[in-house]
Motif scaffolding. Structure first.
Motif, mmCIF file in Angstrom:
data_model
loop_
_atom_site.group_PDB
_atom_site.id
_atom_site.type_symbol
_atom_site.label_atom_id
_atom_site.label_comp_id
_atom_site.label_asym_id
_atom_site.label_seq_id
_atom_site.Cartn_x
_atom_site.Cartn_y
_atom_site.Cartn_z
ATOM 1 N N GLY A 60 0.759 -1.236 0.000
ATOM 2 C CA GLY A 60 0.000 0.000 0.000
ATOM 3 C C GLY A 60 0.790 1.285 0.000
ATOM 4 O O GLY A 60 0.228 2.358 -0.247
ATOM 5 N N GLY A 61 2.086 1.219 0.282
ATOM 6 C CA GLY A 61 2.885 2.438 0.313
ATOM 7 C C GLY A 61 3.493 2.773 -1.038
ATOM 8 O O GLY A 61 3.319 2.046 -2.016
ATOM 9 N N GLU A 62 4.242 3.856 -1.084
ATOM 10 C CA GLU A 62 4.804 4.329 -2.350
ATOM 11 C C GLU A 62 6.288 4.035 -2.507
ATOM 12 O O GLU A 62 6.802 4.023 -3.617
ATOM 13 N N ALA A 63 6.996 3.804 -1.420
ATOM 14 C CA ALA A 63 8.444 3.614 -1.491
ATOM 15 C C ALA A 63 8.788 2.241 -2.074
ATOM 16 O O ALA A 63 7.954 1.340 -2.137
ATOM 17 N N GLU A 64 10.027 2.094 -2.510
ATOM 18 C CA GLU A 64 10.522 0.822 -3.009
ATOM 19 C C GLU A 64 11.180 0.059 -1.852
ATOM 20 O O GLU A 64 11.786 0.651 -0.962
ATOM 21 N N ASN A 65 11.053 -1.240 -1.888
ATOM 22 C CA ASN A 65 11.747 -2.116 -0.944
ATOM 23 C C ASN A 65 11.539 -1.731 0.521
ATOM 24 O O ASN A 65 12.499 -1.466 1.254
ATOM 25 N N PRO A 66 10.294 -1.686 0.993
ATOM 26 C CA PRO A 66 10.056 -1.371 2.402
ATOM 27 C C PRO A 66 10.651 -2.441 3.316
ATOM 28 O O PRO A 66 10.813 -3.590 2.918
ATOM 29 N N THR A 67 10.977 -2.038 4.521
ATOM 30 C CA THR A 67 11.502 -2.970 5.524
ATOM 31 C C THR A 67 10.687 -2.818 6.799
ATOM 32 O O THR A 67 9.892 -1.873 6.951
ATOM 33 N N TYR A 68 10.913 -3.698 7.740
ATOM 34 C CA TYR A 68 10.171 -3.641 9.003
ATOM 35 C C TYR A 68 10.421 -2.321 9.726
ATOM 36 O O TYR A 68 9.521 -1.781 10.368
ATOM 37 N N TYR A 69 11.624 -1.794 9.608
ATOM 38 C CA TYR A 69 11.969 -0.560 10.301
ATOM 39 C C TYR A 69 11.756 0.680 9.448
ATOM 40 O O TYR A 69 11.996 1.803 9.894
ATOM 41 N N ASP A 70 11.292 0.490 8.220
ATOM 42 C CA ASP A 70 11.039 1.624 7.334
ATOM 43 C C ASP A 70 9.936 1.255 6.345
ATOM 44 O O ASP A 70 10.197 0.952 5.187
ATOM 45 N N ASP A 141 -23.922 -7.091 10.293
ATOM 46 C CA ASP A 141 -23.694 -7.792 11.561
ATOM 47 C C ASP A 141 -23.220 -6.852 12.664
ATOM 48 O O ASP A 141 -23.701 -6.915 13.799
ATOM 49 N N LEU A 142 -22.248 -5.995 12.328
ATOM 50 C CA LEU A 142 -21.572 -5.206 13.357
ATOM 51 C C LEU A 142 -21.981 -3.738 13.395
ATOM 52 O O LEU A 142 -21.646 -3.037 14.347
ATOM 53 N N GLY A 143 -22.665 -3.269 12.350
ATOM 54 C CA GLY A 143 -23.115 -1.886 12.321
ATOM 55 C C GLY A 143 -22.135 -0.923 11.680
ATOM 56 O O GLY A 143 -22.531 0.102 11.141
ATOM 57 N N THR A 144 -20.856 -1.252 11.745
ATOM 58 C CA THR A 144 -19.835 -0.398 11.141
ATOM 59 C C THR A 144 -18.641 -1.241 10.725
ATOM 60 O O THR A 144 -18.376 -2.282 11.335
ATOM 61 N N VAL A 145 -17.954 -0.805 9.687
ATOM 62 C CA VAL A 145 -16.760 -1.518 9.202
ATOM 63 C C VAL A 145 -15.688 -0.477 8.876
ATOM 64 O O VAL A 145 -15.929 0.460 8.114
ATOM 65 N N ALA A 146 -14.501 -0.653 9.458
ATOM 66 C CA ALA A 146 -13.388 0.257 9.204
ATOM 67 C C ALA A 146 -12.375 -0.341 8.231
ATOM 68 O O ALA A 146 -11.376 0.291 7.905
ATOM 69 N N THR A 147 -12.630 -1.542 7.768
ATOM 70 C CA THR A 147 -11.711 -2.262 6.881
ATOM 71 C C THR A 147 -11.801 -1.741 5.458
ATOM 72 O O THR A 147 -12.887 -1.660 4.888
ATOM 73 N N GLU A 148 -10.659 -1.413 4.882
ATOM 74 C CA GLU A 148 -10.633 -0.968 3.483
ATOM 75 C C GLU A 148 -10.711 -2.180 2.560
ATOM 76 O O GLU A 148 -10.066 -3.202 2.800
ATOM 77 N N VAL A 149 -11.503 -2.056 1.509
ATOM 78 C CA VAL A 149 -11.600 -3.100 0.483
ATOM 79 C C VAL A 149 -11.209 -2.456 -0.841
ATOM 80 O O VAL A 149 -11.883 -1.535 -1.309
ATOM 81 N N THR A 150 -10.131 -2.936 -1.436
ATOM 82 C CA THR A 150 -9.604 -2.272 -2.622
ATOM 83 C C THR A 150 -8.809 -3.245 -3.485
ATOM 84 O O THR A 150 -8.560 -4.388 -3.085
ATOM 85 N N THR A 151 -8.426 -2.800 -4.657
ATOM 86 C CA THR A 151 -7.599 -3.602 -5.553
ATOM 87 C C THR A 151 -6.158 -3.614 -5.051
ATOM 88 O O THR A 151 -5.643 -2.589 -4.595
ATOM 89 N N ALA A 152 -5.509 -4.753 -5.140
ATOM 90 C CA ALA A 152 -4.163 -4.906 -4.595
ATOM 91 C C ALA A 152 -3.114 -4.172 -5.425
ATOM 92 O O ALA A 152 -3.011 -4.394 -6.631
ATOM 93 N N PRO A 153 -2.317 -3.315 -4.771
ATOM 94 C CA PRO A 153 -1.116 -2.779 -5.427
ATOM 95 C C PRO A 153 0.014 -3.795 -5.241
ATOM 96 O O PRO A 153 -0.243 -4.946 -4.874
ATOM 97 N N ARG A 154 1.245 -3.389 -5.441
ATOM 98 C CA ARG A 154 2.368 -4.313 -5.305
ATOM 99 C C ARG A 154 2.536 -4.785 -3.861
ATOM 100 O O ARG A 154 2.432 -3.998 -2.924
ATOM 101 N N PHE A 155 2.795 -6.064 -3.724
ATOM 102 C CA PHE A 155 3.060 -6.683 -2.422
ATOM 103 C C PHE A 155 4.559 -6.950 -2.307
ATOM 104 O O PHE A 155 5.160 -7.540 -3.193
ATOM 105 N N TRP A 156 5.135 -6.500 -1.205
ATOM 106 C CA TRP A 156 6.559 -6.701 -0.960
ATOM 107 C C TRP A 156 6.742 -7.722 0.154
ATOM 108 O O TRP A 156 6.192 -7.558 1.239
ATOM 109 N N GLU A 157 7.506 -8.769 -0.084
ATOM 110 C CA GLU A 157 7.729 -9.776 0.944
ATOM 111 C C GLU A 157 8.552 -9.199 2.091
ATOM 112 O O GLU A 157 9.507 -8.452 1.887
ATOM 113 N N ALA A 158 8.167 -9.557 3.306
ATOM 114 C CA ALA A 158 8.900 -9.116 4.493
ATOM 115 C C ALA A 158 10.181 -9.927 4.659
ATOM 116 O O ALA A 158 10.393 -10.943 3.979
#
Length: 203
Positions: A60-70, A141-158
């Motif tokens: 979901g972010g814009e940077a390349e090669n995200p890491t756990y600390y960034d 069921d719950l009255g409200t939903v805060a979960t985003e539902v969208t098309t997948a951008p690039r997924f980066w493996e952790a």
């Protein structure tokens, strides 16, 4: 070694020896879910029959090669590889919704901030349609939903040490999950529907 790598190597070896893979033997699909801590999401989906592999990562972010600390602007997420002849995307959606708190827009459980908010990332138009329909049902069921539902951008493996963390460090993982009150909160939100489809396997 992750199961997906083992399966790929086995398939390559069989083809090199002249074996023909049976029709549908490699028919897999992928789904991506953000449900707070990716260690926990991996563990939950690994308990579901028909799931072949789970991979923790960032999305979901814009940077390349995200890491756990960034990984500012990214969510922690899990890519699920599954056999659609054994488990449907609709079932994956049910498992996802009933293993998180979809009403929380600030994170999940003890983990706060955007990186830990929930989302469903559809990898096809068909998935997006099903996910939107399931969102509407959860809202009823719950009255409200805060979960985003969208098309997948690039997924980066952790990083490798995050993959299968619940298996590599079971004591630390259990301490974290219990201390974070993940299971307790899911049960408060969902009652008897908590951990639908995987409840019998929950520790």
């Amino acid at each position: 070694m992750k199961r997906k790598i083992s399966l790929a190597l086995a398939g390559a070896a069989m083809l090199s020896l002249g074996f023909v893979m049976p029709a549908g033997a490699q028919n897999t699909e992928t789904a991506i879910f953000a449900g707070g801590c990716f260690w926990c999401v991996e563990s939950d989906f690994d308990h579901l029959a028909g799931v072949l592999d789970t991979t923790s990562g960032y999305i979901g972010g814009e940077a390349e090669n995200p890491t756990y600390y960034d990984h500012e602007g990214f969510r922690e997420a899990v890519r699920v590889t599954y056999d659609p002849s054994k488990v449907s995307y609709d079932t994956l959606l049910d498992v996802f919704w009933h293993s998180v708190d979809p009403t929380d827009d600030g994170g999940q459980f003890c983990d706060r901030g955007y990186a830990y908010t929930t989302a469903i990332y559809a990898t096809s138009p068909a998935q997006l349609k099903e996910a939107k329909a399931s969102e509407a049902a959860v809202k009823q069921d719950l009255g409200t939903v805060a979960t985003e539902v969208t098309t997948a951008p690039r997924f980066w493996e952790a990083e490798g040490y995050h993959q299968d963390y619940y298996k590599k460090s079971p004591v630390k993982y259990k301490f974290y999950r219990t201390g974070c009150r993940r299971n307790a909160r899911v049960e408060e939100v969902w009652g008897d529907k908590a951990f639908m489809g995987i409840k019998d396997h929950m520790g």
